[in-house]
Scaffold this motif. Sequence first.
Motif, PDB file in Angstrom:
ATOM      1  N   PRO A  59       2.410 -21.892 -12.011  1.00 27.08           N
ATOM      2  CA  PRO A  59       3.296 -21.188 -11.688  1.00 27.08           C
ATOM      3  C   PRO A  59       3.241 -20.297 -10.486  1.00 27.08           C
ATOM      4  O   PRO A  59       4.336 -19.855  -9.311  1.00 27.08           O
ATOM      5  CB  PRO A  59       3.887 -20.218 -12.695  1.00 27.08           C
ATOM      6  N   GLN A  60       2.046 -19.897  -9.912  1.00 27.51           N
ATOM      7  CA  GLN A  60       1.772 -18.823  -8.963  1.00 27.51           C
ATOM      8  C   GLN A  60       1.346 -19.721  -7.546  1.00 27.51           C
ATOM      9  O   GLN A  60       1.473 -19.024  -6.811  1.00 27.51           O
ATOM     10  CB  GLN A  60       0.957 -17.854  -9.281  1.00 27.51           C
ATOM     11  N   SER A  61       1.203 -20.830  -7.747  1.00 28.86           N
ATOM     12  CA  SER A  61       0.565 -21.743  -6.799  1.00 28.86           C
ATOM     13  C   SER A  61       1.586 -21.861  -5.447  1.00 28.86           C
ATOM     14  O   SER A  61       2.939 -21.890  -5.610  1.00 28.86           O
ATOM     15  CB  SER A  61       0.401 -22.931  -7.157  1.00 28.86           C
ATOM     16  N   ILE A  88       1.670 -32.258 -12.349  1.00 29.47           N
ATOM     17  CA  ILE A  88       2.201 -32.149 -13.766  1.00 29.47           C
ATOM     18  C   ILE A  88       0.530 -32.089 -14.554  1.00 29.47           C
ATOM     19  O   ILE A  88      -0.120 -32.647 -13.821  1.00 29.47           O
ATOM     20  CB  ILE A  88       2.890 -33.486 -14.166  1.00 29.47           C
ATOM     21  N   LYS A  89       0.835 -31.666 -15.674  1.00 32.20           N
ATOM     22  CA  LYS A  89      -0.235 -31.609 -16.463  1.00 32.20           C
ATOM     23  C   LYS A  89      -0.411 -32.705 -17.348  1.00 32.20           C
ATOM     24  O   LYS A  89      -1.900 -33.229 -17.466  1.00 32.20           O
ATOM     25  CB  LYS A  89      -0.004 -30.378 -17.497  1.00 32.20           C
ATOM     26  N   MET A 113       5.050 -31.821  -2.360  1.00 31.69           N
ATOM     27  CA  MET A 113       5.349 -30.886  -3.836  1.00 31.69           C
ATOM     28  C   MET A 113       4.278 -29.899  -4.071  1.00 31.69           C
ATOM     29  O   MET A 113       3.360 -29.768  -3.234  1.00 31.69           O
ATOM     30  CB  MET A 113       5.094 -32.050  -4.920  1.00 31.69           C
ATOM     31  N   SER A 114       4.514 -28.914  -5.345  1.00 28.50           N
ATOM     32  CA  SER A 114       3.940 -27.895  -5.495  1.00 28.50           C
ATOM     33  C   SER A 114       3.560 -27.898  -6.987  1.00 28.50           C
ATOM     34  O   SER A 114       4.361 -28.184  -7.868  1.00 28.50           O
ATOM     35  CB  SER A 114       4.410 -26.583  -5.063  1.00 28.50           C
ATOM     36  N   PRO A 115       2.335 -27.612  -7.344  1.00 27.49           N
ATOM     37  CA  PRO A 115       1.934 -27.244  -8.711  1.00 27.49           C
ATOM     38  C   PRO A 115       2.853 -26.198  -9.419  1.00 27.49           C
ATOM     39  O   PRO A 115       2.799 -26.067 -10.493  1.00 27.49           O
ATOM     40  CB  PRO A 115       0.364 -26.779  -8.732  1.00 27.49           C
ATOM     41  N   SER A 116       3.308 -25.308  -8.652  1.00 26.43           N
ATOM     42  CA  SER A 116       4.518 -24.420  -9.160  1.00 26.43           C
ATOM     43  C   SER A 116       5.833 -24.989  -9.631  1.00 26.43           C
ATOM     44  O   SER A 116       6.600 -24.247 -10.189  1.00 26.43           O
ATOM     45  CB  SER A 116       4.755 -23.296  -8.189  1.00 26.43           C
ATOM     46  N   MET A 117       6.083 -26.057  -9.284  1.00 30.05           N
ATOM     47  CA  MET A 117       7.484 -26.636  -9.587  1.00 30.05           C
ATOM     48  C   MET A 117       7.538 -27.092 -11.173  1.00 30.05           C
ATOM     49  O   MET A 117       6.576 -27.621 -11.915  1.00 30.05           O
ATOM     50  CB  MET A 117       7.649 -28.012  -8.795  1.00 30.05           C
ATOM     51  N   THR A 118       8.674 -26.794 -11.735  1.00 29.53           N
ATOM     52  CA  THR A 118       9.081 -27.291 -12.930  1.00 29.53           C
ATOM     53  C   THR A 118       9.172 -28.826 -12.993  1.00 29.53           C
ATOM     54  O   THR A 118       9.515 -29.253 -12.114  1.00 29.53           O
ATOM     55  CB  THR A 118      10.181 -26.389 -13.669  1.00 29.53           C
ATOM     56  N   TYR A 132      13.197 -30.431  -4.064  1.00 27.14           N
ATOM     57  CA  TYR A 132      14.361 -29.690  -4.719  1.00 27.14           C
ATOM     58  C   TYR A 132      14.563 -28.279  -4.266  1.00 27.14           C
ATOM     59  O   TYR A 132      15.780 -27.927  -3.836  1.00 27.14           O
ATOM     60  CB  TYR A 132      14.170 -29.524  -6.213  1.00 27.14           C
ATOM     61  N   ARG A 133      13.697 -27.840  -3.862  1.00 24.40           N
ATOM     62  CA  ARG A 133      13.687 -26.457  -3.027  1.00 24.40           C
ATOM     63  C   ARG A 133      13.571 -26.617  -1.508  1.00 24.40           C
ATOM     64  O   ARG A 133      12.690 -27.325  -0.895  1.00 24.40           O
ATOM     65  CB  ARG A 133      12.420 -25.632  -3.373  1.00 24.40           C
ATOM     66  N   GLU A 134      14.337 -26.214  -1.002  1.00 19.91           N
ATOM     67  CA  GLU A 134      14.541 -26.233   0.627  1.00 19.91           C
ATOM     68  C   GLU A 134      13.296 -25.409   1.340  1.00 19.91           C
ATOM     69  O   GLU A 134      13.291 -24.350   1.024  1.00 19.91           O
ATOM     70  CB  GLU A 134      15.777 -25.572   1.156  1.00 19.91           C
ATOM     71  N   PRO A 135      12.606 -26.067   2.206  1.00 22.15           N
ATOM     72  CA  PRO A 135      11.507 -25.296   2.730  1.00 22.15           C
ATOM     73  C   PRO A 135      12.014 -24.353   3.681  1.00 22.15           C
ATOM     74  O   PRO A 135      13.032 -24.607   4.258  1.00 22.15           O
ATOM     75  CB  PRO A 135      10.682 -26.412   3.495  1.00 22.15           C
ATOM     76  N   VAL A 136      11.338 -23.388   3.788  1.00 21.71           N
ATOM     77  CA  VAL A 136      11.680 -22.144   4.966  1.00 21.71           C
ATOM     78  C   VAL A 136      11.289 -22.925   6.329  1.00 21.71           C
ATOM     79  O   VAL A 136      12.024 -22.633   7.196  1.00 21.71           O
ATOM     80  CB  VAL A 136      10.811 -21.026   4.719  1.00 21.71           C
ATOM     81  N   LEU A 137      10.176 -23.662   6.421  1.00 23.37           N
ATOM     82  CA  LEU A 137       9.750 -24.214   7.625  1.00 23.37           C
ATOM     83  C   LEU A 137       9.309 -25.647   7.504  1.00 23.37           C
ATOM     84  O   LEU A 137       8.501 -26.023   6.545  1.00 23.37           O
ATOM     85  CB  LEU A 137       8.631 -23.419   8.274  1.00 23.37           C
TER      86      LEU A 137
END
Length: 374
Positions: A59-61, A88-89, A113-118, A132-137
């Motif tokens: 979650p913190q990645s 994913i695990k 993608m990121s390991p922090s994604m649900t 799903y999450r818009e990047p800042v940059l």
Amino acid sequence: MEQEQKKNEIMDKVKLRKQEGKVVRRIVTTVTLIILTLIVVVGLSGTLFVKSALQPVDPQSEEQIQVEIPMGSGLSTISKILEEHGIIKNATIFKYYAKFNNQSNFQAGNYTMSPSMTLDEILESLKTGKVYREPVLAITIPEGLTLEQIANIIEKKTKYSKEQFMEKVNSEEFIHSMMASYPELITEEVLDSNIRYPLEGYLFPATYAFYEEDVTLDDIIIPMIKKTNDVINEYQALIAEKEMTVHELLTFASLLEEEATEKTDRETIASVFYNRLEIGMPLQTDPTVLYALGGHKERVLYEDLEVQSPYNTYVNPGLPPGPIANAGVVSIEATLNPTDTDYLYFLADKEGNNHFAKSYDEHLQNKSLYLNNK
């Protein structure tokens, strides 16, 4: 006496059976308790395992991972790809979670993608074809760019100047740290004294998304190098078969990338270069002259072909000392899978169509037909 003796024997047998019954009941009870305990333990373990697998990997990645979902991939394939990339695990749990939630119609494409994604965020991304999450940059690096051209993009998109970018990618400390991190990609070959920029051609062309406001130059550059490493790893067997080093591959592919037009046949151009290398004939490719001159020109003049530079393939036989730009997958694959031809010459007409020749006389005829309008 005999009756009394028989009576005692019968009583002894009854007692023995009672004792045996007690032993059997104890054994059955013990086994039952053990089985029930195992069921409870397995059930709890399974529940905890499933519960854990439904949570984000980390979650913190803040790590951003490039994931490619090929066309025609089913849910099982997608699940396996996501697990292999650490998004994913567990592939099986993800697959059944998607089915349980009636999720389908996933889109092929390249994802960041990121390991922090649900799991829900991942599924939403796969359905829409977007993160799903818009990047800042987001920074897009096209194929065929030099480090200096990439520096211009970084300057426009971030707070860092092109000078800061170039200082970073040419820093001896940074180069050696990348050599340590990616030893099969970046070798001592990049330290050749004839090479202009050691990491030229090692920053892969792609779109990179960033989700934090304050990104460092390391945050920007390292994913580009990692992407090159990931791509090259897929072709290690072919590279070994070609008896090439990774540096030679990226150098060769950069020539194809720079020679390419929209309609170009890169595999056939690659065959021309291989045929020339085999007989010791200079490659004589104009993009190396332009790189040697250090800038773009609409037209390469005859006097330009004489520039004294290790990159000038009109003057020097063989490959230049290093890449002259970043190459995409198409050029890399063309380098590793050239067409089998006897061609030694080629030219592109005004529409971008290529015309190949086996002899210089044939090449002159093509030049007269397609360039001089005769």
